[in-house]
Enzyme design. Structure first.
Site, mmCIF file in Angstrom:
data_model
loop_
_atom_site.group_PDB
_atom_site.id
_atom_site.type_symbol
_atom_site.label_atom_id
_atom_site.label_comp_id
_atom_site.label_asym_id
_atom_site.label_seq_id
_atom_site.Cartn_x
_atom_site.Cartn_y
_atom_site.Cartn_z
ATOM 1 N N CYS A 96 36.199 68.425 30.404
ATOM 2 C CA CYS A 96 34.761 68.145 30.548
ATOM 3 C C CYS A 96 34.310 69.462 31.389
ATOM 4 O O CYS A 96 32.859 69.878 31.238
ATOM 5 C CB CYS A 96 34.444 67.019 31.600
ATOM 6 S SG CYS A 96 34.826 65.792 30.908
ATOM 7 N N HIS A 104 27.752 67.610 34.612
ATOM 8 C CA HIS A 104 28.286 66.918 33.615
ATOM 9 C C HIS A 104 27.895 65.459 33.797
ATOM 10 O O HIS A 104 27.989 64.836 34.650
ATOM 11 C CB HIS A 104 29.785 67.355 33.804
ATOM 12 C CG HIS A 104 30.571 66.317 32.958
ATOM 13 N ND1 HIS A 104 30.514 66.198 31.609
ATOM 14 C CD2 HIS A 104 31.618 65.372 33.534
ATOM 15 C CE1 HIS A 104 31.333 65.143 31.280
ATOM 16 N NE2 HIS A 104 32.023 64.736 32.145
ATOM 17 N N ASN A 123 29.265 60.116 27.921
ATOM 18 C CA ASN A 123 30.081 61.098 28.414
ATOM 19 C C ASN A 123 30.471 62.036 27.030
ATOM 20 O O ASN A 123 31.519 61.263 26.429
ATOM 21 C CB ASN A 123 31.347 60.605 29.230
ATOM 22 C CG ASN A 123 32.207 61.730 29.813
ATOM 23 O OD1 ASN A 123 31.802 62.998 29.180
ATOM 24 N ND2 ASN A 123 32.932 61.584 30.713
#
Length: 326
Positions: free
Chosen positions: A113, A253, A283
């Protein structure tokens, strides 16, 4: 002073939307349970025959169009992904071919990520060194192919998508002010995917190979994530002599809403100055920050002279933060 600045952004989300109501019919869960724990209501899922390179190519094409840069002007293509089309060659090479960006050299990076921030730091180094003048940086993931759709602890979280930015050399006070990266490999067992690597090569299934899907210990990840995101954010601010009040927008994020809210609170940044789209995209790992950046940019939420704080945390563990003056 030479600085790396963002000349254009782009993003792409697959057409198919998977809602929490859809998940209720697939696994033992509920819209209420998912929303309360993650803030996610829906996520986009790549179509059969739609690959990471396809998403990355479209996001890159949109970023190039905004920047007014032709594909054959690009010197370097970086794709941040953990769900590339193949183990090798690099997905970036497929994107280079798709865009007909023949003069660009290309490679992938794997930092989960945090990949887009890692890629931004790499691109900044090439630009400052004069080795590249125009860089296409892309974060792209098709996580729907590596999650276990019977594991409600992970399948509810992830979505597919891609985001991109065209980075160019500029002068003056605007652009990337600094980038701060970290990693701690001792935490890798808390969030990983065996896939097909040297520990799990392509071969008939066996007990030794283990579960091939994403594995995550959510509560432990949460604790480390919030602390690390805050520390990286504070590090970036301190390095530039700035404070939370100087940040016009935090673009984190999009892991889940609880992490976003906890991070913003600890940094002292009110939620109205935080870019949040996790409820609509889930996500998307390395694609998360560039998708959110593009949405904020195109919607007019980012104005010239704004100070942006970007931070991310992902498997590895990797994490980091970047400060940008728009």
């Amino acid at each position: 002073m030479r600085r790396t600045r963002i000349a254009g952004t782009g993003s792409y989300l697959p057409e198919k939307i998977l809602t929490n109501a859809d998940l209720e019919r697939m696994v033992e869960t509920s819209d209420e349970w998912i929303t309360a724990r993650t803030g996610i209501r829906e996520r986009h899922i790549a179509a059969p025959g739609e690959f990471t390179s396809d998403l990355a190519t479209e996001a890159g094409r949109r970023a190039l169009a905004m920047a007014g840069v032709a594909a054959d002007e690009i010197d370097l293509i970086i794709v941040a992904t953990v769900t590339g089309d193949f183990s090798w060659p690099a997905t970036a090479c497929v994107v280079q071919h798709n865009l007909q960006a023949g003069r660009a050299f290309a490679f992938d990076i794997s930092a989960a990520c945090s990949g887009f921030l890692y890629g931004m730091s790499i691109a900044d180094s090439y630009i400052k060194a004069g080795s590249a003048k125009k860089v296409l940086l892309i974060g792209a993931e098709v996580f729907s192919r590596i999650v276990d759709w019977q594991d409600r602890g992970t399948c509810i979280l992830f979505g597919d998508g891609a985001g991109a930015a065209v980075l160019v050399a500029g002068e003056g006070d605007h652009g990337l002010l600094s980038c701060h990266l970290h990693a701690d490999g001792s935490f890798w067992p808390l969030l990983y995917q065996m896939g097909q690597g040297s520990r799990n090569p392509a071969a008939p299934a066996s007990a030794e190979q283990g579960n091939p899907f994403v594995q995550m210990q959510g509560n432990e990840v949460f604790k480390v994530a919030v602390r690390s995101l805050c520390e990286a954010g504070e590090e970036a601010l301190d390095a530039n002599g700035l404070h939370a009040d100087d940040v016009d927008m935090l673009i984190p994020h999009q892991a889940n809403r609880r992490i976003l809210e906890a991070t913003a609170k600890r940094l002292g940044i009110p939620l109205e100055r935080v870019m949040v789209n996790v409820d609509r995209v889930g996500n998307t790992s390395a694609a998360s920050i560039p998708i959110a950046l593009d949405e904020a940019h195109r919607s007019g939420r980012i104005k010239q002279g704004d100070t942006l704080l970007l931070n991310a945390f992902g498997g590895g563990f990797t994490w980091g933060a970047a400060l940008i003056r728009w």
